[in-house]
Write a protein that holds these residues in place. Structure first.
Motif, PDB file in Angstrom:
ATOM      1  N   GLY A   1     -50.783  43.475 -21.077  1.00 17.66           N
ATOM      2  CA  GLY A   1     -51.097  43.867 -22.417  1.00 17.66           C
ATOM      3  C   GLY A   1     -52.843  44.156 -22.737  1.00 17.66           C
ATOM      4  O   GLY A   1     -53.015  44.843 -23.613  1.00 17.66           O
ATOM      5  N   GLU A   2     -53.569  43.331 -21.904  1.00 21.37           N
ATOM      6  CA  GLU A   2     -54.999  43.316 -22.123  1.00 21.37           C
ATOM      7  C   GLU A   2     -55.672  43.029 -21.076  1.00 21.37           C
ATOM      8  O   GLU A   2     -55.151  42.602 -20.051  1.00 21.37           O
ATOM      9  CB  GLU A   2     -55.210  42.120 -23.183  1.00 21.37           C
ATOM     10  CG  GLU A   2     -54.627  40.965 -22.976  1.00 21.37           C
ATOM     11  CD  GLU A   2     -55.070  39.749 -23.912  1.00 21.37           C
ATOM     12  OE1 GLU A   2     -56.099  40.066 -24.643  1.00 21.37           O
ATOM     13  OE2 GLU A   2     -54.135  38.965 -23.869  1.00 21.37           O
ATOM     14  N   ASN A   3     -56.688  43.566 -20.969  1.00 21.17           N
ATOM     15  CA  ASN A   3     -57.755  43.439 -19.928  1.00 21.17           C
ATOM     16  C   ASN A   3     -58.125  41.891 -19.321  1.00 21.17           C
ATOM     17  O   ASN A   3     -59.372  41.502 -19.817  1.00 21.17           O
ATOM     18  CB  ASN A   3     -58.947  44.217 -19.686  1.00 21.17           C
ATOM     19  CG  ASN A   3     -58.526  45.743 -19.594  1.00 21.17           C
ATOM     20  OD1 ASN A   3     -57.492  46.123 -19.299  1.00 21.17           O
ATOM     21  ND2 ASN A   3     -59.475  46.502 -19.962  1.00 21.17           N
ATOM     22  N   VAL A   4     -57.181  41.127 -19.089  1.00 16.18           N
ATOM     23  CA  VAL A   4     -57.712  39.681 -18.989  1.00 16.18           C
ATOM     24  C   VAL A   4     -57.021  39.186 -17.615  1.00 16.18           C
ATOM     25  O   VAL A   4     -55.552  39.350 -17.425  1.00 16.18           O
ATOM     26  CB  VAL A   4     -57.059  38.600 -20.244  1.00 16.18           C
ATOM     27  CG1 VAL A   4     -57.352  37.258 -19.829  1.00 16.18           C
ATOM     28  CG2 VAL A   4     -57.956  39.008 -21.388  1.00 16.18           C
ATOM     29  N   MET A   5     -57.511  38.441 -16.825  1.00 10.68           N
ATOM     30  CA  MET A   5     -57.210  37.919 -15.495  1.00 10.68           C
ATOM     31  C   MET A   5     -57.762  36.493 -15.179  1.00 10.68           C
ATOM     32  O   MET A   5     -58.826  36.210 -15.408  1.00 10.68           O
ATOM     33  CB  MET A   5     -57.233  38.973 -14.547  1.00 10.68           C
ATOM     34  CG  MET A   5     -56.636  38.525 -13.247  1.00 10.68           C
ATOM     35  SD  MET A   5     -56.882  39.951 -11.855  1.00 10.68           S
ATOM     36  CE  MET A   5     -58.053  39.333 -11.003  1.00 10.68           C
ATOM     37  N   THR A   6     -56.805  35.654 -14.690  1.00  6.61           N
ATOM     38  CA  THR A   6     -57.351  34.243 -14.266  1.00  6.61           C
ATOM     39  C   THR A   6     -56.779  34.087 -12.886  1.00  6.61           C
ATOM     40  O   THR A   6     -55.837  34.378 -12.757  1.00  6.61           O
ATOM     41  CB  THR A   6     -57.095  33.134 -15.232  1.00  6.61           C
ATOM     42  OG1 THR A   6     -57.662  32.086 -14.874  1.00  6.61           O
ATOM     43  CG2 THR A   6     -55.581  33.140 -15.464  1.00  6.61           C
ATOM     44  N   TYR A   7     -57.663  33.408 -12.170  1.00  3.26           N
ATOM     45  CA  TYR A   7     -57.061  32.903 -10.854  1.00  3.26           C
ATOM     46  C   TYR A   7     -57.756  31.714 -10.462  1.00  3.26           C
ATOM     47  O   TYR A   7     -58.749  31.455 -10.846  1.00  3.26           O
ATOM     48  CB  TYR A   7     -57.243  33.981  -9.730  1.00  3.26           C
ATOM     49  CG  TYR A   7     -58.492  34.455  -9.260  1.00  3.26           C
ATOM     50  CD1 TYR A   7     -59.032  33.477  -8.179  1.00  3.26           C
ATOM     51  CD2 TYR A   7     -58.967  35.670  -9.810  1.00  3.26           C
ATOM     52  CE1 TYR A   7     -60.448  33.850  -7.760  1.00  3.26           C
ATOM     53  CE2 TYR A   7     -60.485  35.603  -9.180  1.00  3.26           C
ATOM     54  CZ  TYR A   7     -60.974  35.009  -8.323  1.00  3.26           C
ATOM     55  OH  TYR A   7     -62.063  35.460  -7.653  1.00  3.26           O
ATOM     56  N   LYS A   8     -57.299  30.940  -9.430  1.00  5.03           N
ATOM     57  CA  LYS A   8     -57.854  29.550  -9.026  1.00  5.03           C
ATOM     58  C   LYS A   8     -58.178  29.661  -7.446  1.00  5.03           C
ATOM     59  O   LYS A   8     -56.881  30.300  -6.771  1.00  5.03           O
ATOM     60  CB  LYS A   8     -57.082  28.368  -9.400  1.00  5.03           C
ATOM     61  CG  LYS A   8     -56.862  28.154 -10.740  1.00  5.03           C
ATOM     62  CD  LYS A   8     -56.237  27.162 -10.943  1.00  5.03           C
ATOM     63  CE  LYS A   8     -55.956  26.591 -12.618  1.00  5.03           C
ATOM     64  NZ  LYS A   8     -55.080  25.718 -12.917  1.00  5.03           N
ATOM     65  N   ASN A   9     -59.055  29.437  -6.836  1.00  4.88           N
ATOM     66  CA  ASN A   9     -59.380  29.328  -5.452  1.00  4.88           C
ATOM     67  C   ASN A   9     -59.189  27.694  -5.034  1.00  4.88           C
ATOM     68  O   ASN A   9     -59.734  27.144  -5.411  1.00  4.88           O
ATOM     69  CB  ASN A   9     -60.696  29.901  -4.989  1.00  4.88           C
ATOM     70  CG  ASN A   9     -60.813  31.375  -4.834  1.00  4.88           C
ATOM     71  OD1 ASN A   9     -59.939  31.907  -4.405  1.00  4.88           O
ATOM     72  ND2 ASN A   9     -61.954  31.849  -5.110  1.00  4.88           N
ATOM     73  N   ILE A  10     -58.061  27.506  -4.354  1.00  4.24           N
ATOM     74  CA  ILE A  10     -57.881  26.082  -4.366  1.00  4.24           C
ATOM     75  C   ILE A  10     -57.803  25.843  -2.608  1.00  4.24           C
ATOM     76  O   ILE A  10     -57.084  26.644  -1.964  1.00  4.24           O
ATOM     77  CB  ILE A  10     -56.187  25.963  -4.897  1.00  4.24           C
ATOM     78  CG1 ILE A  10     -56.267  25.959  -6.339  1.00  4.24           C
ATOM     79  CG2 ILE A  10     -55.965  24.190  -4.523  1.00  4.24           C
ATOM     80  CD1 ILE A  10     -54.881  25.725  -6.896  1.00  4.24           C
ATOM     81  N   LYS A  11     -58.392  24.770  -2.318  1.00  7.53           N
ATOM     82  CA  LYS A  11     -58.432  24.481  -0.736  1.00  7.53           C
ATOM     83  C   LYS A  11     -57.730  23.141  -0.837  1.00  7.53           C
ATOM     84  O   LYS A  11     -57.898  22.484  -1.705  1.00  7.53           O
ATOM     85  CB  LYS A  11     -60.070  24.217  -0.414  1.00  7.53           C
ATOM     86  CG  LYS A  11     -60.814  25.603  -0.358  1.00  7.53           C
ATOM     87  CD  LYS A  11     -62.345  25.078   0.103  1.00  7.53           C
ATOM     88  CE  LYS A  11     -63.250  26.258   0.163  1.00  7.53           C
ATOM     89  NZ  LYS A  11     -64.752  26.044   0.367  1.00  7.53           N
ATOM     90  N   LEU A  12     -56.965  23.222   0.387  1.00  5.17           N
ATOM     91  CA  LEU A  12     -56.228  21.784   0.638  1.00  5.17           C
ATOM     92  C   LEU A  12     -56.690  21.017   2.004  1.00  5.17           C
ATOM     93  O   LEU A  12     -57.402  21.898   2.864  1.00  5.17           O
ATOM     94  CB  LEU A  12     -54.785  22.408   0.695  1.00  5.17           C
ATOM     95  CG  LEU A  12     -54.087  23.171  -0.162  1.00  5.17           C
ATOM     96  CD1 LEU A  12     -52.553  23.729   0.165  1.00  5.17           C
ATOM     97  CD2 LEU A  12     -53.886  22.353  -1.465  1.00  5.17           C
ATOM     98  N   LEU A  13     -56.474  19.949   1.819  1.00  3.23           N
ATOM     99  CA  LEU A  13     -57.294  19.188   2.956  1.00  3.23           C
ATOM    100  C   LEU A  13     -56.218  19.356   4.223  1.00  3.23           C
ATOM    101  O   LEU A  13     -55.187  19.423   3.991  1.00  3.23           O
ATOM    102  CB  LEU A  13     -57.105  17.596   2.659  1.00  3.23           C
ATOM    103  CG  LEU A  13     -58.182  17.048   1.422  1.00  3.23           C
ATOM    104  CD1 LEU A  13     -57.777  15.479   1.038  1.00  3.23           C
ATOM    105  CD2 LEU A  13     -59.627  17.300   2.179  1.00  3.23           C
ATOM    106  N   PRO A  14     -57.026  19.497   5.313  1.00  3.02           N
ATOM    107  CA  PRO A  14     -56.205  19.844   6.574  1.00  3.02           C
ATOM    108  C   PRO A  14     -55.199  18.712   6.737  1.00  3.02           C
ATOM    109  O   PRO A  14     -55.493  17.571   6.500  1.00  3.02           O
ATOM    110  CB  PRO A  14     -57.457  19.898   7.656  1.00  3.02           C
ATOM    111  CG  PRO A  14     -58.708  20.229   6.879  1.00  3.02           C
ATOM    112  CD  PRO A  14     -58.422  19.306   5.574  1.00  3.02           C
TER     113      PRO A  14
END
Length: 335
Positions: A124-137
């Motif tokens: 409904g609105e121009n809003v977006m969020t995301y997370k770049n998550i790195k995991l330990l090998p």
């Protein structure tokens, strides 16, 4: 007149069909970003011309519908692998401190992070969020119990907005320009391109070019590539794809051949125009005729996963503020 740099990221398929995404940023003050410089960037990915629809340019309701469709296509849990590359296209090893002892004993080099990218766009609105998550090998199939190494949260739109410019297509593709907080003397920008595979909308590639502005020079510092699969509806990263991930580490696989990139290309394009848009940093890509490109091996950086990158100086040139996306197919000699 103003200095400009032309930077390109691309990918090719066996039938030499390309999808390209390009944008240009304005001089200081033309967008609601006090530190903007002029860039021209492009992003390419394997696709077929018949697989992509360029958005319709009908009025406000069409734009709202397009954003809602974009929100549906981009939102969800995206799991996969990510890697950093040098400006020569060489993969960069993970820090020794994060690599399990078993790998070091076996003298196995590790280049890829297992990653998560939980993404949520509000229809409904121009809003977006995301997370770049790195995991330990991890060793073997222990990814379901993996530990998070780092979390980089990105906010687009709303009161927490951090993006300087954002162009989107209803398919889920987008381009974002991020100013990077830096204690040094030079400006640093991240040019992010997200491309959905039109033949498999649960598969995408995100490519980030890190560019330093050094006086009148635009210097490519490094390249980040994320190859991701849609794992389910948005759950804020609470559940790992683990061993169910449908992709694999890619950083040390074979790079693209230069012969698959050079030549004359043509195709239809869509454009998002930021000129005179004031504080509106969100723009939709709309149909805007044909595009023809000629590429050689100059400044070409060849990457795995049929990807490539280049950065070229374009001095004494005035650029408009726009983003464009185009499907390109190779032009046969003599035609």
């Amino acid at each position: 007149m103003a200095l400009a740099a032309s930077s390109v990221i691309g990918g090719v398929s066996h039938n030499r069909t390309i999808n390209s995404l390009s944008f240009q940023l304005p001089k200081h003050g033309n967008i609601a970003c006090s530190n903007c410089r002029i860039f021209t960037a492009s992003c390419l990915a394997k696709t077929a011309a018949s697989d992509v629809e360029l958005p319709n340019s009908n009025p406000t309701t069409a734009a709202a519908d397009s954003w809602s469709e974009f929100a549906r296509n981009v939102s969800g849990e995206w799991d996969g692998f990510g890697a950093d590359f040098s400006i020569e296209g060489s993969p960069i090893e993970l820090p020794e401190s994060v690599v399990p002892e078993a790998y070091r004993e076996w003298e196995v080099k590790v280049y890829d992070w297992q990653t998560q990218c939980p993404t949520l766009a509000q229809p409904g609105e121009n809003v977006m969020t995301y997370k770049n998550i790195k995991l330990l090998p991890t060793v073997g199939c222990e990814a379901d119990a993996a530990t998070r190494y780092s979390i980089d949260e990105r906010n687009i739109g709303g009161v927490d907005n951090k993006v300087s410019a954002f162009a989107y297509q209803s398919s889920g593709c987008y381009t974002a320009v991020w100013p990077v907080a830096d204690s040094g003397t030079h400006e640093v920008w991240e040019l992010e391109h997200c491309l959905i595979n039109p033949r498999d909308k649960e598969s995408r590639v995100r490519i980030i070019q890190v560019v330093c502005v050094n006086g009148t020079k635009f210097v490519l510092q490094n390249i980040r590539v994320f190859c991701e699969q849609w794992y389910g509806p948005f759950r804020n990263g609470d559940q790992l794809g683990g061993c169910a991930i449908r992709d694999s580490a890619f950083a040390s696989t074979a790079a693209t051949k230069a012969s698959d990139v050079v030549g004359v290309w043509q195709g239809q394009k869509a454009v998002a125009n930021f000129y005179g848009s004031g504080n509106n940093l969100f723009q939709e890509l709309k149909s805007n005729g044909a595009l023809k490109s000629i590429r050689d091996e100059s400044n070409l950086i060849l990457l795995p996963k049929q990807l490539w990158c280049s950065l070229k100086e374009r001095g004494s040139e005035t650029c408009s503020e726009e983003v464009s996306i185009a499907l390109e197919t190779t032009v046969l000699e003599g035609v």
